[in-house]
Structure formats: structure tokens, C-alpha cells
Scaffold this active site. Structure first.
Site, PDB file in Angstrom:
ATOM      1  N   HIS A  22     -23.953 -16.450 -29.233  1.00  0.00           N
ATOM      2  CA  HIS A  22     -22.687 -15.738 -29.400  1.00  0.00           C
ATOM      3  C   HIS A  22     -22.027 -16.131 -30.706  1.00  0.00           C
ATOM      4  O   HIS A  22     -22.309 -17.189 -31.268  1.00  0.00           O
ATOM      5  CB  HIS A  22     -21.733 -16.015 -28.231  1.00  0.00           C
ATOM      6  CG  HIS A  22     -21.393 -17.460 -28.055  1.00  0.00           C
ATOM      7  ND1 HIS A  22     -22.233 -18.346 -27.391  1.00  0.00           N
ATOM      8  CD2 HIS A  22     -20.323 -18.197 -28.441  1.00  0.00           C
ATOM      9  CE1 HIS A  22     -21.690 -19.544 -27.373  1.00  0.00           C
ATOM     10  NE2 HIS A  22     -20.533 -19.488 -28.003  1.00  0.00           N
ATOM     11  N   CYS A  76     -14.928 -25.097 -27.392  1.00  0.00           N
ATOM     12  CA  CYS A  76     -16.179 -25.021 -28.151  1.00  0.00           C
ATOM     13  C   CYS A  76     -15.884 -24.333 -29.476  1.00  0.00           C
ATOM     14  O   CYS A  76     -14.787 -23.806 -29.669  1.00  0.00           O
ATOM     15  CB  CYS A  76     -17.254 -24.273 -27.364  1.00  0.00           C
ATOM     16  SG  CYS A  76     -16.894 -22.517 -27.087  1.00  0.00           S
TER      17      CYS A  76
END
Length: 668
Positions: free
Chosen positions: A65, A178
Site C-alpha cells: 500500500h 505506521c
């Protein structure tokens, strides 16, 4: 709003054998669906994200991603591989592959959808349904949440908790984050929450994702028994979690072994291990620059201003330590006149000590030259995140150009942050969102801040800076002693917190253009900052019975921390017994600051503690000032703690017929 995933974006027979090939195959579907504008550019962004950290998860899941300017709308493509593809997970290849594409300016609604998917990936029934699906349209609907997960029960089975018998459960607060804030952030949150339910532990998670973050209620943090940080980027506003047992790991640990983290947090709480988190650590206080806001945005203006300033100071300190100590070492080798040496790029003799001294001095000076730009840049960053970095650095550099110095850097950082925040509030078309943070905002904000610094505020600030320098140079007698007292009190009040950092930044700012007055200030600040840990180390040595076993162990470490000018070494003592420890060390710091100024001690190094004593003017008197302040603080701590211990003893003797229940609780 277009659907996140459609049947055309589902491949139930993914033939790729490598993660790069899988990403390309799924990305080609996104290009065909007109969701991605540049295939190779998008894949480069995916590869860059993968290089930061593998995206494979235990359980046969791969989630490559990224956020990319080549994405038109938040999009999810799904592929199922019969052979499995290696995405770096510890348990082997992944058969369920999700390629998540988010625009550079994705809005909060889409990010909520993506985070919801990330949470559902922690549900084994959901992943089982994906493995069993045969119709791409049905699988797409399942991923969108439009169809219930097959075989799912009506309600979650109730988990037994400690509340069932009337007791209070063990409480943990956690932060997950993250690099992109899209997938791992929310998967770790769900994994920790699920493990907490299984263990009978109350886990409350703050997700610091791409859409900003909503701060945990301070009351929830205060009631927590321990803290878990599962993160791969800096935790924002760390100081909220100070003085709690802390487990600090990467985000994948939060996903893959949450039960172990919870068990470790419980063990640390049982041992009384307290994390020394300073106010300056990660004090960004702002949400993501893409439009998310943090809870700090709603705080009192004074609190927000302090947070912004601490963000700048915390990033500046490493430059101070590296540059200042290199300069100090060069003086130790070649003397103070080495500062006027010619460039070593033109003249360097390997066998000459002066050449090496000049080399260290010029490297240190190069690092020191970044102080004001870094200060300004990260003040702006604390206010408006990444888009504010460029105008902040530009404003700080201009502050040096117009001789506005340290004060100019402060103002430039605040101006840059304010300008970027104002621009971010202007509504723009969706097609421009991707280029706003990387092109439009830095361009407009830099031009505006540069105009203000060059034409409007630069010269007045430079005049104020010169007046401050003249005042420091003129300090003598009682005025110098009073300033030493004030600096000593500030250094010891919060031991690494805002007041401590303000005093330290004031001293370091003077080193950029050193004068006799600024060198005295630097000496007083470092001397006072060494007192709290040294005093607690001495107190735990001379009166061991007044302290717990853990405190005595911390006391041994405090000798080294104090000698190294790490004031935070006294935080565990102050957190456990603030009413006795803080006033005591403040008194000792005031004595040391006053004596250092009275003795005329000077210091050219911004850090180092006793290890830079050879570079201190009047070194023996300087050490005497530190010793005097340490003795004063130690005596007060022992006196106050001894009085506290005597009070319960007296109460016990006057109690029920001389009962032997005379246990004394000593503050940890």
C-alpha cells in the site's frame, strides 16, 4: 463517491509469483478502472513503501500500500494466489493480496473505509470467506462490508474480565502508527484490543493514522496501569504517557504478538518500571498535514504554543550536541584560536594536531549552522506537519542572514506554521489535493514568510537580539547571581520538560554568537541541570532505608546520568514523590546556578557534563558550585522524606495499644 473496490478490481486466480509482479498485475486493473494515472509512477511509490518495511502479515496476508499523487481516488484491488507470494511475513507466503492505493490528499471518509478493512483482516472468519469466494462481485461486496461474513455469529462471545468479580481490570492504553497510517496502524489496534479481551485486560487504543488522530481522554491515560506503543513513526505528544510502564515496539509486533506485549506490560507494571518520557519528545502536537487535526488543536493557546516550541527544540538538540561537542573537542586539541583557521578543504596536514582540530571545529560549526533553521523548521512542523518544513527552514535561514539569530528563528517558525495552517483551511478542488502539500503550500508559504522576514520583522528582531546580547555582556555582581538563580530553578522544576528546555534553549542560542555573558549562562544552565540526578543518587546512597529497592537501583544509574548532564535521570523520583523531590532539587539548582554565575565560570560546549570540564573557565569553582547544590538538594530530600517516615511511626505508637502493625509505605 466511487466504490472502493469493484468486481473488476478482484482477481481470484492471481498468477504472479513475486510481490512486484503481483503489485503490477493488480495495479494494471486500477489503471484500467481509471483509478491510477501513471502505472510506473504508482508502482515506484508502492516499492518505496515496501522498502520501508515488508507488508506481509502472519496468516497469509500481503497488503502492499502507499499514498501516491498518481492515484485519483482511494482504491483497493484484491488478488488470491494459489501458490502463495512472499511478502516478508514470518510464517511464509501470502495467498490473500490487497493492494491499497490512497491519493496524496485522501479525505477522512475514505481513510475510515481503509482502516475498517484493516481491522477486519484480523477476523479469521472474514479471511476464510475471502479464500472460499468464487464470484468476484460477491467478494468485492464482502470487502466493502455490504455482505455479512459467512459463518459469523450474531454477537461476540463475552469474555470474562476481572470486573466480573467486582475488581478493577488491568488497564492499558496503546498507540499504533505506521509510515502511511492506512493499514498496519489499524490492524495493530484491532489485534491489541482483541488480545486484551481474551486476557481480561482493558485495552484502549489511539490510532495515529493518515487522517490525523483523536487523542485519548486524559482521564483514561491517568487511570491506565501501563502503555504500549506499536509504531514505526514518531508517537505524537509522547509526554501524555510519562511516568507509566512502557512497552515500545514496532507496529508489526502489535499485529503479530499482542498477547506477549500485554504480558510484558503487566510484568513492567509489577516491577514498577517507569518510562522517563520528556515533554519535548515527539511533541508535535499537530495532526497530519493532509488536513487531519489533533486534539492539541483544541487545547488552550498557551499549551499549544508550548508544544510547538518544544517540537523545534527537541529536533534542535541533536545538532547542538553533535556540533557543540565537536567544537569543544577542537578547542581542547588546538586552543580557541583554532576557530579562525583556514578551510581544511584547502589546507590539511595529516600529521598536524592543529589540522585535526580545525577539521573538528569546521565540522562542528557546520552542524551548529543548522541550529536556527532546524529550530524554525520543526516549530513549523509541530504546527502544520510536513508542508510547513520548507517555509520554516527558509525563514530560519533568513533569520541568520538578517542577524536576527535565535529569536528570529522562533518567530520564523511560528510565522511559517501559521501561514501553512491558513493555507490548509482554504478549500481546493480534489484534483489539486495531491500537489498541495508538495508544491503549492511550500511555494506560497516560503514566499510569504521570506517577505515577512526580510522586509517586515527581521530587522526589529535583530535589534532585540543585539540588545539581549549587550545585556548578557553587561551582567555582573548581583544581577548575574539573580539570573543564575532563575535559570537553576527553571532547569530543575520539570527536569526535561518545557521550563527546562526554555532555559537550555536560551543558553544554546547564545553560543551561536558567543560572548562572555552567554558563556556564563551556558555554564550555569549545565551545572544546575546536573544537580537533580546527582542529588537523588547521593540521597539513595546515604539513606537507603528511605527508598525502595527500585529507587536504589535507579540511584546508581543516576550517578552517570547526572555526571553526563542528563537531568531526566531524576524523573522517576520526582514522579513518585513530587512534593518532596521537586522543591528540594529546585533549591539545589538555584544554589548551583547562583554560585556558577558568581564564580564567573564559562562554558563553550552545550553538553557533556563533567566530561567537558577541561573546557570550562574556572573549572574547580564550577565543580564546587555543582557539589554545593547537590549537597543542598540531598539534605532537603533526606530531611523531607525522613519527616514523612517519622509521621506514620509516631501514629503507629499512638495507635491501638502498641499494635505491631507498623508498616511504613515509602514513596517510590
Amino acid at each position: 463517491m466511487s466504490e472502493l473496490i469493484t468486481a473488476e478490481l478482484v482477481d481470484l486466480d492471481l498468477s504472479a509469483t513475486t510481490k512486484d509482479a503481483a503489485a503490477r498485475s493488480l495495479a494494471e486493473r486500477m489503471v484500467a478502472a481509471h483509478r491510477v494515472t501513471d502505472l510506473d509512477g504508482f508502482l515506484a511509490d508502492v516499492a518505496a513503501r515496501e522498502a520501508q518495511m515488508p507488508t506481509g502479515l502472519d496468516g497469509g496476508i500481503g497488503i502492499p500500500h502507499c499514498r501516491s499523487e498518481h492515484v485519483n481516488a482511494p482504491t483497493l484491488a484484491f488478488g488470491r494466489s494459489a501458490a502463495g507470494i512472499d511478502f516478508g511475513a514470518a510464517d511464509g507466503p501470502a495467498d490473500l493480496i490487497f493492494l491499497i492505493a490512497a491519493p496524496a490528499g485522501a479525505d477522512d471518509d475514505h481513510l475510515t473505509i481503509l482502516s475498517g478493512l484493516a481491522r477486519r483482516l484480523m477476523d479469521p472468519e472474514f479471511t476464510a470467506a475471502l479464500r472460499a469466494g468464487t464470484d468476484p462481485a460477491a467478494v468485492a461486496a464482502l470487502i466493502r462490508g455490504e455482505e455479512p461474513t459467512p459463518e459469523a455469529g450474531g454477537t461476540e462471545p463475552e469474555t470474562e474480565t476481572a470486573e466480573a468479580d467486582g475488581s478493577v481490570p488491568f488497564r492499558i492504553v496503546a498507540v499504533t502508527s505506521c509510515p502511511t497510517g492506512i493499514a498496519h496502524t489499524y490492524m495493530a489496534a484491532e489485534s491489541l484490543a482483541a488480545a486484551g479481551r481474551a486476557e481480561g485486560v482493558e485495552v484502549t487504543v489511539e490510532t495515529q493514522g493518515s487522517g490525523g488522530f483523536k487523542k485519548l481522554d486524559p482521564a483514561v491515560i491517568a487511570a491506565a496501569d501501563a502503555v504500549i506503543w506499536a509504531h514505526d513513526v514518531e508517537v505524537r505528544e509522547k509526554a501524555r504517557f510519562r511516568n507509566k510502564p512502557l512497552v515500545d515496539v514496532g507496529v508489526k509486533a502489535g499485529i503479530n504478538r499482542p498477547a506477549e506485549l500485554i504480558a510484558e506490560a503487566r510484568r513492567k507494571a509489577e516491577r514498577g518500571e517507569i518510562a522517563a518520557v520528556s515533554e519535548a519528545d515527539g511533541g508535535s502536537g499537530s495532526g497530519d498535514g493532509d488536513g487531519g487535526g489533533s486534539g492539541a488543536d483544541h487545547a488552550h493557546f498557551g499549551v499549544r504554543l508550548r508544544t510547538y516550541l518544544m517540537s523545534g527544540v527537541s529536533y534542535m538538540v541533536p545538532f547542538v550536541a553533535a556540533g557543540g561537542l565537536l567544537i569543544a573537542l577542537s578547542f581542547a586539541i588546538g586552543g580557541y584560536e583554532i576557530a579562525s583557521a583556514k578551510s581544511v578543504a584547502d589546507h590539511f596536514v595529516w600529521g598536524e594536531a592543529d589540522s585535526w582540530a580545525a577539521l573538528l571545529n569546521q565540522i562542528g560549526s557546520a552542524a551548529f549552522a543548522f541550529l536556527v533553521p532546524v529550530l524554525a523548521g520543526y516549530i513549523a512542523y509541530g504546527m502544520a506537519d510536513r508542508p510547513a518544513l520548507v517555509p520554516g527552514f527558509v525563514g530560519g535561514s533568513i533569520a541568520l542572514t538578517v542577524n536576527a539569530g535565535f529569536l528570529g528563528g522562533l518567530v520564523a517558525g511560528l510565522l511559517a506554521g501559521a501561514v501553512v495552517m491558513a493555507i490548509q483551511r482554504v478549500p481546493v478542488h480534489a484534483t489539486l489535493r495531491g500537489i498541495m502539500p508538495v508544491l503549492v503550500i511550500p511555494l506560497i508559504a516560503s514566499a510569504f514568510v521570506g517577505f515577512l522576514m526580510f522586509i517586515v520583522v527581521g530587522k526589529p528582531i535583530a535589534s532585540l537580539q543585539n540588545a539581549l546580547t549587550d545585556w548578557l555582556n553587561g551582567l555582573s555582581g548581583s544581577n548575574a547571581v539573580i539570573l543564575g538563580v532563575v535559570l537553576g530553578l527553571m532547569m530543575c522544576f520539570d527536569m526535561g520538560g518545557p521550563l527546562n528546555k526554555v532555559a537550555y534553549a536560551f543558553a544554546v542560542g547564545g553560543l551561536a554568537d558567543p560572548t562572555d555573558g552567554s558563556l556564563k549562562v551556558m555554564a550555569a544552565v549545565m551545572a544546575a541541570g546536573m544537580v537533580p540526578p546527582l542529588a537523588m543518587a547521593l540521597a539513595t546512597t546515604v539513606r537507603k532505608k528511605l527508598f525502595t529497592k527500585t529507587e536504589r537501583e535507579n540511584g546508581r544509574a543516576a550517578w552517570v546520568l547526572g555526571a553526563s548532564f542528563i537531568t531526566e535521570g531524576a524523573i522517576p523520583f520526582a514522579a513518585a514523590d513530587p512534593l518532596r523531590v521537586i522543591p528540594s532539587v529546585m533549591a539545589g539548582g538555584a544554589v548551583t546556578g547562583a554560585l556558577s554565575m558568581a564564580f564567573g565560570a564559562t562554558l563553550r560546549a552545550p553538553h557533556g557534563g563533567v566530561f567537558v570540564v577541561p573546557l570550562i573557565g574556572e573549572p574547580f569553582l564550577y565543580l564546587l558550585a555543582i557539589a554545593a547544590g547537590t549537597l543542598v538538594a540531598t539534605a532537603l530530600v533526606v530531611l523531607l522524606k525522613g519527616a514523612r517516615r517519622a509521621a506514620p511511626d509516631a501514629a503507629g505508637e499512638a495507635g491501638a495499644g502498641g499494635s505491631d502493625d507498623s508498616r511504613v509505605t515509602v514513596a517510590a
